[in-house]
Design a protein around this motif. Structure first.
Motif, PDB file in Angstrom:
ATOM      1  N   VAL A 133       0.835  -1.203   0.000  1.00  0.00           N
ATOM      2  CA  VAL A 133       0.000   0.000   0.000  1.00  0.00           C
ATOM      3  C   VAL A 133       0.869   1.252   0.000  1.00  0.00           C
ATOM      4  O   VAL A 133       0.606   2.200  -0.744  1.00  0.00           O
ATOM      5  N   ALA A 134       1.922   1.252   0.805  1.00  0.00           N
ATOM      6  CA  ALA A 134       2.817   2.406   0.867  1.00  0.00           C
ATOM      7  C   ALA A 134       3.459   2.660  -0.498  1.00  0.00           C
ATOM      8  O   ALA A 134       3.543   3.802  -0.950  1.00  0.00           O
ATOM      9  N   LYS A 135       3.894   1.598  -1.149  1.00  0.00           N
ATOM     10  CA  LYS A 135       4.527   1.738  -2.465  1.00  0.00           C
ATOM     11  C   LYS A 135       3.532   2.261  -3.496  1.00  0.00           C
ATOM     12  O   LYS A 135       3.840   3.163  -4.271  1.00  0.00           O
ATOM     13  N   ILE A 136       2.342   1.708  -3.498  1.00  0.00           N
ATOM     14  CA  ILE A 136       1.326   2.103  -4.468  1.00  0.00           C
ATOM     15  C   ILE A 136       0.908   3.558  -4.275  1.00  0.00           C
ATOM     16  O   ILE A 136       0.772   4.308  -5.228  1.00  0.00           O
ATOM     17  N   LEU A 137       0.727   3.961  -3.027  1.00  0.00           N
ATOM     18  CA  LEU A 137       0.272   5.324  -2.746  1.00  0.00           C
ATOM     19  C   LEU A 137       1.413   6.337  -2.722  1.00  0.00           C
ATOM     20  O   LEU A 137       1.172   7.539  -2.695  1.00  0.00           O
ATOM     21  N   GLY A 138       2.651   5.839  -2.671  1.00  0.00           N
ATOM     22  CA  GLY A 138       3.789   6.745  -2.670  1.00  0.00           C
ATOM     23  C   GLY A 138       4.025   7.432  -1.341  1.00  0.00           C
ATOM     24  O   GLY A 138       4.447   8.583  -1.295  1.00  0.00           O
ATOM     25  N   VAL A 139       3.746   6.715  -0.256  1.00  0.00           N
ATOM     26  CA  VAL A 139       3.998   7.260   1.076  1.00  0.00           C
ATOM     27  C   VAL A 139       5.023   6.374   1.776  1.00  0.00           C
ATOM     28  O   VAL A 139       5.130   5.187   1.475  1.00  0.00           O
ATOM     29  N   PRO A 140       5.792   6.920   2.709  1.00  0.00           N
ATOM     30  CA  PRO A 140       6.737   6.086   3.453  1.00  0.00           C
ATOM     31  C   PRO A 140       6.011   5.005   4.254  1.00  0.00           C
ATOM     32  O   PRO A 140       4.949   5.253   4.840  1.00  0.00           O
ATOM     33  N   LYS A 141       6.594   3.798   4.271  1.00  0.00           N
ATOM     34  CA  LYS A 141       5.975   2.680   4.990  1.00  0.00           C
ATOM     35  C   LYS A 141       5.817   3.001   6.475  1.00  0.00           C
ATOM     36  O   LYS A 141       4.810   2.668   7.086  1.00  0.00           O
ATOM     37  N   GLY A 142       6.809   3.672   7.048  1.00  0.00           N
ATOM     38  CA  GLY A 142       6.735   4.037   8.459  1.00  0.00           C
ATOM     39  C   GLY A 142       5.564   4.955   8.756  1.00  0.00           C
ATOM     40  O   GLY A 142       4.906   4.830   9.795  1.00  0.00           O
ATOM     41  N   SER A 143       5.302   5.883   7.843  1.00  0.00           N
ATOM     42  CA  SER A 143       4.161   6.786   8.030  1.00  0.00           C
ATOM     43  C   SER A 143       2.852   6.006   8.016  1.00  0.00           C
ATOM     44  O   SER A 143       1.971   6.223   8.854  1.00  0.00           O
ATOM     45  N   LEU A 144       2.735   5.086   7.057  1.00  0.00           N
ATOM     46  CA  LEU A 144       1.521   4.283   6.965  1.00  0.00           C
ATOM     47  C   LEU A 144       1.332   3.453   8.229  1.00  0.00           C
ATOM     48  O   LEU A 144       0.217   3.364   8.760  1.00  0.00           O
ATOM     49  N   GLU A 145       2.406   2.874   8.741  1.00  0.00           N
ATOM     50  CA  GLU A 145       2.298   2.086   9.967  1.00  0.00           C
ATOM     51  C   GLU A 145       1.903   2.965  11.161  1.00  0.00           C
ATOM     52  O   GLU A 145       1.153   2.533  12.035  1.00  0.00           O
ATOM     53  N   ASN A 146       2.395   4.206  11.177  1.00  0.00           N
ATOM     54  CA  ASN A 146       1.967   5.148  12.218  1.00  0.00           C
ATOM     55  C   ASN A 146       0.478   5.432  12.098  1.00  0.00           C
ATOM     56  O   ASN A 146      -0.234   5.483  13.107  1.00  0.00           O
ATOM     57  N   TRP A 147      -0.002   5.651  10.873  1.00  0.00           N
ATOM     58  CA  TRP A 147      -1.424   5.930  10.667  1.00  0.00           C
ATOM     59  C   TRP A 147      -2.276   4.778  11.172  1.00  0.00           C
ATOM     60  O   TRP A 147      -3.326   4.995  11.776  1.00  0.00           O
ATOM     61  N   ILE A 148      -1.827   3.546  10.915  1.00  0.00           N
ATOM     62  CA  ILE A 148      -2.577   2.368  11.367  1.00  0.00           C
ATOM     63  C   ILE A 148      -2.632   2.351  12.894  1.00  0.00           C
ATOM     64  O   ILE A 148      -3.690   2.137  13.486  1.00  0.00           O
ATOM     65  N   ARG A 149      -1.490   2.586  13.526  1.00  0.00           N
ATOM     66  CA  ARG A 149      -1.431   2.584  14.991  1.00  0.00           C
ATOM     67  C   ARG A 149      -2.307   3.700  15.570  1.00  0.00           C
ATOM     68  O   ARG A 149      -3.065   3.495  16.510  1.00  0.00           O
ATOM     69  N   TRP A 150      -2.204   4.892  14.973  1.00  0.00           N
ATOM     70  CA  TRP A 150      -3.007   6.016  15.466  1.00  0.00           C
ATOM     71  C   TRP A 150      -4.495   5.774  15.262  1.00  0.00           C
ATOM     72  O   TRP A 150      -5.321   6.185  16.078  1.00  0.00           O
TER      73      TRP A 150
END
Length: 98
Positions: free
Chosen positions: A31-48
């Motif tokens: 998902v991070a690769k497809i959307l062009g966002v850092p994987k760490g940011s996406l994982e933070n969003w999931i946690r938040w």
């Protein structure tokens, strides 16, 4: 020469859609690769999101078309992965029956 990088800001809707894609079975890396966002940011969003603290920025507006494009890219990546798995399984069983 010093290059100053600015931090990207994403809308709450964009973040929620990314989290939804992960919760629906996509890997966070895909998902991070497809959307062009850092994987760490996406994982933070999931946690938040799990903690009820997910918020969005206001500077980068994501249109409905961009959201649909991101969704379709994620779906295409999932379908390609399924196709590749089926190819490998077909080759394995064809080899086994010889």
């Amino acid at each position: 020469m010093v290059v100053k990088r600015t931090r990207a800001k994403y809308t709450l809707e964009f973040k929620m859609e990314a989290v939804r894609l992960v919760r629906n079975g996509q890997s966070s890396a895909d998902v991070a690769k497809i959307l062009g966002v850092p994987k760490g940011s996406l994982e933070n969003w999931i946690r938040w999101d799990e903690q009820g603290q997910l918020t969005g920025g206001k500077s980068q507006v994501i249109s409905e078309e961009q959201m649909e494009l991101a969704r379709l890219r994620a779906e295409l990546a999932r379908v390609k992965m399924e196709r590749d798995i089926l190819k490998k399984a077909t080759a394995y069983f064809a080899k086994e029956s010889l």
